[in-house]
Structures are given as structure tokens and as C-alpha cells.
Design an enzyme around this catalytic site. Structure first.
Site, PDB file in Angstrom:
ATOM      1  CG  ASP A 280      34.451  40.486  42.949  1.00 37.97           C
ATOM      2  OD1 ASP A 280      35.439  39.744  43.052  1.00 37.97           O
ATOM      3  OD2 ASP A 280      34.049  40.944  41.865  1.00 37.97           O
TER       4      ASP A 280
ATOM      5  CG  ASN B 233      35.242  31.483  42.143  1.00 37.12           C
ATOM      6  OD1 ASN B 233      34.552  31.788  43.116  1.00 37.12           O
ATOM      7  ND2 ASN B 233      35.496  32.360  41.169  1.00 37.12           N
TER       8      ASN B 233
HETATM    9  C1  IPE Z   1      32.001  36.063  42.295  1.00 37.75           C
HETATM   10  O1  IPE Z   1      33.193  36.734  42.114  1.00 37.75           O
HETATM   11  C2  IPE Z   1      32.222  34.850  43.144  1.00 37.75           C
HETATM   12  C3  IPE Z   1      32.495  35.081  44.563  1.00 37.75           C
HETATM   13  C4  IPE Z   1      32.550  36.234  45.146  1.00 37.75           C
HETATM   14  C5  IPE Z   1      32.707  33.902  45.347  1.00 37.75           C
HETATM   15  P1  IPE Z   1      34.122  36.461  40.832  1.00 37.75           P
HETATM   16  O2  IPE Z   1      35.298  37.322  40.994  1.00 37.75           O
HETATM   17  O3  IPE Z   1      34.350  35.004  40.682  1.00 37.75           O
HETATM   18  O4  IPE Z   1      33.177  36.930  39.638  1.00 37.75           O
HETATM   19  P2  IPE Z   1      33.528  37.526  38.207  1.00 37.75           P
HETATM   20  O5  IPE Z   1      34.540  36.600  37.596  1.00 37.75           O
HETATM   21  O6  IPE Z   1      34.083  38.885  38.414  1.00 37.75           O
HETATM   22  O7  IPE Z   1      32.217  37.569  37.497  1.00 37.75           O
HETATM   23  C1  IPE Z   2      36.438  37.370  45.671  1.00 33.95           C
HETATM   24  O1  IPE Z   2      37.596  38.095  45.359  1.00 33.95           O
HETATM   25  C2  IPE Z   2      36.743  36.074  46.383  1.00 33.95           C
HETATM   26  C3  IPE Z   2      36.478  34.867  45.601  1.00 33.95           C
HETATM   27  C4  IPE Z   2      35.958  34.812  44.403  1.00 33.95           C
HETATM   28  C5  IPE Z   2      36.847  33.613  46.231  1.00 33.95           C
HETATM   29  P1  IPE Z   2      38.380  37.822  44.010  1.00 33.95           P
HETATM   30  O2  IPE Z   2      39.378  36.748  44.253  1.00 33.95           O
HETATM   31  O3  IPE Z   2      37.425  37.553  42.897  1.00 33.95           O
HETATM   32  O4  IPE Z   2      39.129  39.193  43.799  1.00 33.95           O
HETATM   33  P2  IPE Z   2      39.315  39.978  42.437  1.00 33.95           P
HETATM   34  O5  IPE Z   2      37.952  40.142  41.830  1.00 33.95           O
HETATM   35  O6  IPE Z   2      40.202  39.137  41.576  1.00 33.95           O
HETATM   36  O7  IPE Z   2      39.932  41.283  42.823  1.00 33.95           O
HETATM   37 MG    MG Z   3      36.494  38.751  41.568  1.00 33.01          MG
END
Ligand code: IPE
Ligand code: IPE
Ligand code: MG
Length: 251
Positions: free
Chosen positions: A29, A77
Site C-alpha cells: 500500500d 479497487n
Molecule cells: C489494499 O489497499 C489493496 C491492495 C494493496 C491491492 P487499498 O489502498 O485498496 O486499501 P484501503 O482502501 O486503504 O483500505
Molecule cells: C496500493 O497503493 C496499490 C493498489 C491498491 C493497487 P495505493 O494505490 O492504494 O496507494 P495509496 O494508498 O492511494 O497511497
Molecule cells: Mg491504498
């Protein structure tokens, strides 16, 4: 591939080899925040995140960890802007195609968990190809959770089991933890010993809900594109300090 001589290839001396987690899972993340901090579009963070994952896979191999599971895309997502979702699907496909040769050379056995049927056809084909080609590899078991949701996984397991009961192939009394586990996407895989989440969020976000029942949790504020071997070392050191009691008491 050029090898960076400063990379810590040996297991760090303070880590005890036979107390390493066998299976590490990671919620990758913070890609978007990383990009924003650099004044870049979010997708640049995802691109950098791939490099981090590649190094973590190599590191697991170098240090003798036998399984790595990475959360790449959740069922939630899909709610992101279309351009970001499209970019991610194309990125997954491209990386898989580019990395297959190296995964073969490194004996990586790749698996995917999640609802793969809902992915774009060309990505699905690349996924099937990589799983088929690496099936007999004997090195690290690398699992990528793509269009994965823990609740959805549990529901599809329930449906399969209910169908077997309805058809008379199974009695309700026969449903136990072992049978349930065999109906999950992760059937036959050992549960993660250590779950790492980057970017400081203290939540599971629908990842491996069944499987993390007794995983040790480690959260770092570091954003995924900045996660490196030093960070991984810290996570493993913390893991080795933990007392895994599994609900019991030490006598
Ligand atoms: C979790 O991260 C999903 C992945 C890393 C693929 P998100 O960024 O989607 O999760 P939330 O929204 O912070 O819970
Ligand atoms: C995790 O990074 C990757 C995926 C969920 C695909 P994020 O895209 O959630 O990055 P932040 O949390 O918005 O910084
Ligand atoms: Mg995220």
C-alpha cells in the site's frame, strides 16, 4: 540484470535461519501517496511498486523464505477511476510477460488467487500461461492476489460446499476447517506466518480473512515504493521477537 553490490544478499547476521517465517504476505500500500509526494501521477507509484515487489521476491529467495503472497488488486479497487484500473490491468499483463523468463530461470512457481474470470481476457491468458509454465518449478512459491476479496472467497467456498451438500455428495457434519480450507483459492497453501502492510494503515482491507487468523502483523509507515531490504530486515527482526502462542500458554 545488473546486480547492485550494495544489496544485502546474505541473510542478515542477527536473523535466525530456522525461525524465519515460511510464508510472508504483503499488502503493498501507498503507491498513490508516494507518487503524489514526488508530484507525479498515481500510476507512476504503481510502476515503481513493481520494482519493489521484484526485489522483495528476490530477497525472499536470497534469504530462504519459501512463499510470498502479494495483494495486487482488491475486489474493491474496481471503484477507482477507470484510467487507473486500466493502467493496472495493462501493467500486470506487461510485467507478467516480461518477467516469465526470469521466473523460469529462478525456479519461481507463480500462482494467482482471486476471481480471475472477471479480469480482461488478455490478462487472464497471460496469467494462465505463467501458472502453467512455472507449475513444475521448485523454487519460491509466489502468489499474486488479483481481483481478490476475502469475503468473496469465503462466499464462493460456501456455494461450492452447499452445492455438494444439495447434490448429496457431502453431509453437513463433514464440514470442518480442513474441508473448508480446501474450497478456498489458497487450497493446499500454508497460511501466512507474517503479514506486512506498508503506508501505516492498520487494517486488513479484505485480504486473506480466513488465512491470517494467526499471522503475525507488522505495519510500517514506509510507502510501498520505498520498501526495501532494510525494511524487510526490520520486519523479520520484529517477527523473530514475537511469541506465537496460538492461544496456548507456555509451561
Ligand atoms: C489494499 O489497499 C489493496 C491492495 C494493496 C491491492 P487499498 O489502498 O485498496 O486499501 P484501503 O482502501 O486503504 O483500505
Ligand atoms: C496500493 O497503493 C496499490 C493498489 C491498491 C493497487 P495505493 O494505490 O492504494 O496507494 P495509496 O494508498 O492511494 O497511497
Ligand atoms: Mg491504498
Amino acid at each position: 540484470m545488473t546486480v547492485n553490490p550494495t544489496i544485502q544478499r546474505e541473510l542478515p547476521a542477527d536473523l535466525v535461519r530456522d525461525r524465519l517465517p515460511r510464508h510472508v504476505a504483503v499488502i503493498m500500500d501507498g503507491n498513490g501517496r508516494w507518487a503524489k509526494r514526488q508530484g507525479l501521477p498515481r500510476i507512476m507509484g504503481h510502476r515503481r511498486g513493481v520494482d519493489t515487489l521484484k526485489d522483495m521476491l528476490r530477497c525472499c529467495k536470497d534469504w530462504g523464505i519459501s512463499a510470498l503472497t502479494a495483494y495486487a488488486f482488491s475486489t474493491e479497487n474496481w471503484g477507482r477511476p477507470l484510467e487507473e484500473v486500466d493502467f493496472l490491468m495493462t501493467l500486470f499483463e506487461r510485467v507478467l510477460r516480461q518477467e516469465l523468463r526470469e521466473m523460469m530461470a529462478e525456479e519461481v512457481q507463480i500462482h494467482f488467487v482471486g476471481n480471475l474470470d472477471a479480469l480482461p481476457k488478455s490478462l487472464r491468458e497471460e496469467i494462465q500461461r505463467s501458472m502453467a509454465e512455472t507449475r513444475n518449478n521448485t523454487g519460491i512459491r509466489f502468489t499474486v492476489a488479483t481481483n481478490y476479496g476475502g469475503r468473496q472467497e469465503i462466499i464462493q467456498a460456501c456455494r461450492e460446499i452447499a452445492t455438494k451438500v444439495q447434490q448429496g455428495h457431502l453431509q453437513p457434519e463433514q464440514i470442518d476447517e480442513a474441508l473448508f480450507e480446501r474450497h478456498l483459492y489458497t487450497a493446499g497453501h500454508a497460511d501466512p506466518d507474517l503479514l506486512i502492510r506498508t503506508s501505516g494503515e492498520m487494517r486488513i482491507s479484505n485480504f486473506l480473512l480466513w488465512q491470517v487468523a494467526y499471522a503475525e502483523l507488522y505495519v510500517t509507515n514506509t510507502l510501498w515504493p520505498d520498501f526495501d531490504r532494510n525494511e524487510f530486515h526490520r520486519a523479520l527482526s520484529a517477527y523473530q521477537q514475537r511469541d506465537r502462542r496460538f492461544g496456548k500458554v507456555k509451561v
